[in-house]
Design an enzyme around this catalytic site. Structure first.
Site, PDB file in Angstrom:
ATOM      1  N   HIS A   1       7.169 -26.899   2.697  1.00  0.00           N
ATOM      2  CA  HIS A   1       6.315 -27.962   2.158  1.00  0.00           C
ATOM      3  C   HIS A   1       5.173 -27.392   1.328  1.00  0.00           C
ATOM      4  O   HIS A   1       4.226 -28.114   1.001  1.00  0.00           O
ATOM      5  CB  HIS A   1       5.764 -28.808   3.309  1.00  0.00           C
TER       6      HIS A   1
ATOM      7  N   GLU B   1       0.836  -1.201   0.000  1.00  0.00           N
ATOM      8  CA  GLU B   1       0.000   0.000   0.000  1.00  0.00           C
ATOM      9  C   GLU B   1       0.873   1.255   0.000  1.00  0.00           C
ATOM     10  O   GLU B   1       0.488   2.287  -0.550  1.00  0.00           O
ATOM     11  CB  GLU B   1      -0.942  -0.002   1.213  1.00  0.00           C
TER      12      GLU B   1
ATOM     13  N   LYS C   1     -14.124   1.767  -3.342  1.00  0.00           N
ATOM     14  CA  LYS C   1     -15.091   2.163  -2.305  1.00  0.00           C
ATOM     15  C   LYS C   1     -16.260   2.925  -2.915  1.00  0.00           C
ATOM     16  O   LYS C   1     -17.426   2.696  -2.574  1.00  0.00           O
ATOM     17  CB  LYS C   1     -14.408   3.058  -1.261  1.00  0.00           C
TER      18      LYS C   1
END
Length: 543
Positions: free
Chosen positions: A384, A353, A512
């Site tokens: 793994h 960000e 938004k």
């Protein structure tokens, strides 16, 4: 801060030439040709031992990167950063999360006013409130002591606190701390379904007290609470961290239970403020203060240490070397501690960000790579899962290995097994395994030459994969504070060199705005002014 396109500097041009000279060199040869290489590329500072010798760099590389920092006026930028200048120019704000952990006698001015006394007042309030909740002095509406804390926030109001409380779980007291962030209703109801409203305290963390996700979740939780308690008892069970006093009071929260925030602290760097109230409640205020002390020590190291021995500077410059010259697009962060499970995701927000920008400080599109993609999981789990790609894939992925000399439960058997893997992975990534070594290994296992010829290519590791080894004495609140601040300052250095603004986040705004529009359309049953794909998806959802 001076706005300098790094690609126009003399150092950048020399680094481009230098890259062409050494890009095919193998680190094995670098070690073989210099028995003191590890000493030359290691920094030991307090309880941190950072070995960056397993990088595709030489002393010339380091000198040129330091020259780049000088030409970009990094030292002046650091002074501006700590001095309270409005380096977040798109919002005309200082960037002073460092003031939250400064010494109480420090003088750090914003608009000609020393902000440190106010910070100290808020810290005292955090201390007193935390102590009263932890020891049971402050009780719920039926007179019972609190047993559970629920932090309601999103982004920086969630990621930092949840990461630190999990990282320092060993130091937790009896309080159970929960986090609600996503506006997903299932997430909210799953969190509160087994809680007792009589003994649950809610922390609503929102600077503006208008964040859609946080307010929706807080409203749902309040409705749940009011099924068991009258409205007047909201004030005993809800606390706010916000600047919007009127909105908070309208919600029903007592003014004495409001903790302030400041606009000179960005959300993703706010865990050191009252946003970290959940941390203080979880581990106790003394440990919270130790966390801040650790960060302050890293601040001092960053400010005062020569760039040659400066941890944030060196790690940032090496990252730039890979990002801009080797064209590496991602970095992995692998903590060899399950406690630090959330640390890579915290860094994702902090780094991506901050430095995920394509416009420079002059308002021009950049013509070079900026922010790195950050990812990772704890070791040994990650070995793994995705280490196959790091070892034998086609992408160059510089990796930070974070480990601790001493375990918290002092289980030496487990610790030795964990750390054997920690050291082995960096060595394997460095050296790899040649075809000759593979053949010898298979012959020792009685494989026929035909079998060896069939599978040997698949078992070769090229090596030459870069790593930083960050080895810390022990996971404590103080060392955790140092580690977080190390990466905070690495972000700053990168932003200075890349000539971008690291402390705004305009990229989150458009989504938004569109979400609010679509939410209204769910009620009106209209799907106008969308592209054909979105329109079709909305119709399917609403059908």
């Amino acid at each position: 801060m001076k706005n300098i396109n790094p690609t126009t500097t003399k150092a950048w041009k020399e680094l481009e030439d230098h890259y062409k000279e050494i890009k095919n060199e193998h680190m094995k040869d670098m070690f073989n040709n210099d028995e003191k290489r590890s000493e030359k590329f290691t920094i030991q500072w307090e309880d941190f031992y950072v070995d960056y010798s397993k990088n595709r760099i030489t002393e010339d590389t380091r000198a040129l990167l330091l020259q780049l920092a000088e030409e970009c006026h990094l030292k002046d930028a650091i002074n501006s950063y700590f001095g309270g200048e409005a380096i977040n120019q798109t919002e005309n704000r200082p960037v002073l999360h460092t003031a939250l952990r400064a010494n109480k006698d420090a003088d750090i001015k914003v608009s000609n006013k020393n902000v440190v006394p106010e910070v100290q007042e808020v810290k005292a309030k955090i201390r007193d409130f935390s102590n009263d909740i932890i020891d049971g002095t402050q009780k719920g509406y039926t007179g019972k002591a609190f047993t559970d804390i629920v932090n309601i926030g999103i982004g920086g109001s969630d990621l930092g606190p949840v990461m630190v409380t999990e990282s320092l779980e060993f130091y937790k007291n009896h309080l159970k701390v929960h986090f609600i962030s996503n506006v997903d209703g299932d997430h909210v109801h799953e969190t509160i379904k087994d809680l007792n409203p009589e003994t649950t305290l809610f922390l609503i963390v929102s600077k503006t007290f208008t964040t859609m996700e946080t307010l929706s979740n807080a409203t749902t939780v309040r409705e749940w609470f009011l099924k068991s308690a009258p409205q007047k008892e909201v004030s005993k069970h809800f606390v706010a961290v916000s600047t919007n006093l009127q909105q908070v009071e309208d919600f029903g929260i007592d003014v004495k239970n409001i903790f302030p925030m400041w606009d000179w602290v960005g959300g993703r760097f706010s865990l050191w403020s009252a946003v970290g109230l959940s941390i203080s409640l979880a581990i106790g205020y003394e440990n919270f203060e130790s966390l801040l002390d650790g960060a302050r020590k890293m601040d001092d190291h960053f400010k005062e240490t020569s760039f040659e021995e400066n941890l944030p500077v060196q790690l940032a410059l090496i990252s730039i070397w890979y990002n801009n010259f080797f064209k590496a697009e991602s970095e992995a962060v692998i903590p060899y501690s399950q406690y630090l499970d959330k640390f890579p995701s915290y860094l994702q927000q902090a780094i991506m960000e901050s430095n995920g920008k394509s416009v420079d400080r002059n308002g021009e599109k950049v013509d070079y790579q900026t922010g790195t993609i950050i990812w990772g999981e704890p070791g040994t789990n990650s070995q793994h899962a995705f280490f196959q790609l790091i070892h034998q894939g086609t992408k160059l992925i510089p990796t930070d290995f974070i480990g601790f000399k001493h375990s918290l439960f002092e289980d030496k058997d487990h610790q030795d097994k964990l750390m054997a893997n920690y050291f082995a992975q960096t060595e394997a990534l460095l050296n790899g395994k040649t075809e000759q070594e593979v053949e010898g290994e298979l012959k020792s296992k009685a494989f026929s030459q035909e079998e060896i010829d069939r599978i040997k290519a698949f078992k070769v590791f090229e090596g030459n994969n870069p790593t930083n080894t960050i080895l810390i004495e022990k996971l404590t609140p103080e060392s955790m504070g140092k580690l977080i601040a190390l990466y905070e300052h690495k972000i700053f250095v990168q932003g200075v060199i890349w000539n971008i603004f690291s402390y705004d986040q305009w990229g989150v705004e458009l989504g938004k705005q569109l979400a609010n529009k679509i939410l209204a359309e769910f009620s009106s049953k209209t799907t106008d002014n969308h592209d054909s794909s979105t329109k079709k998806l909305l119709k399917f959802y609403m059908s």
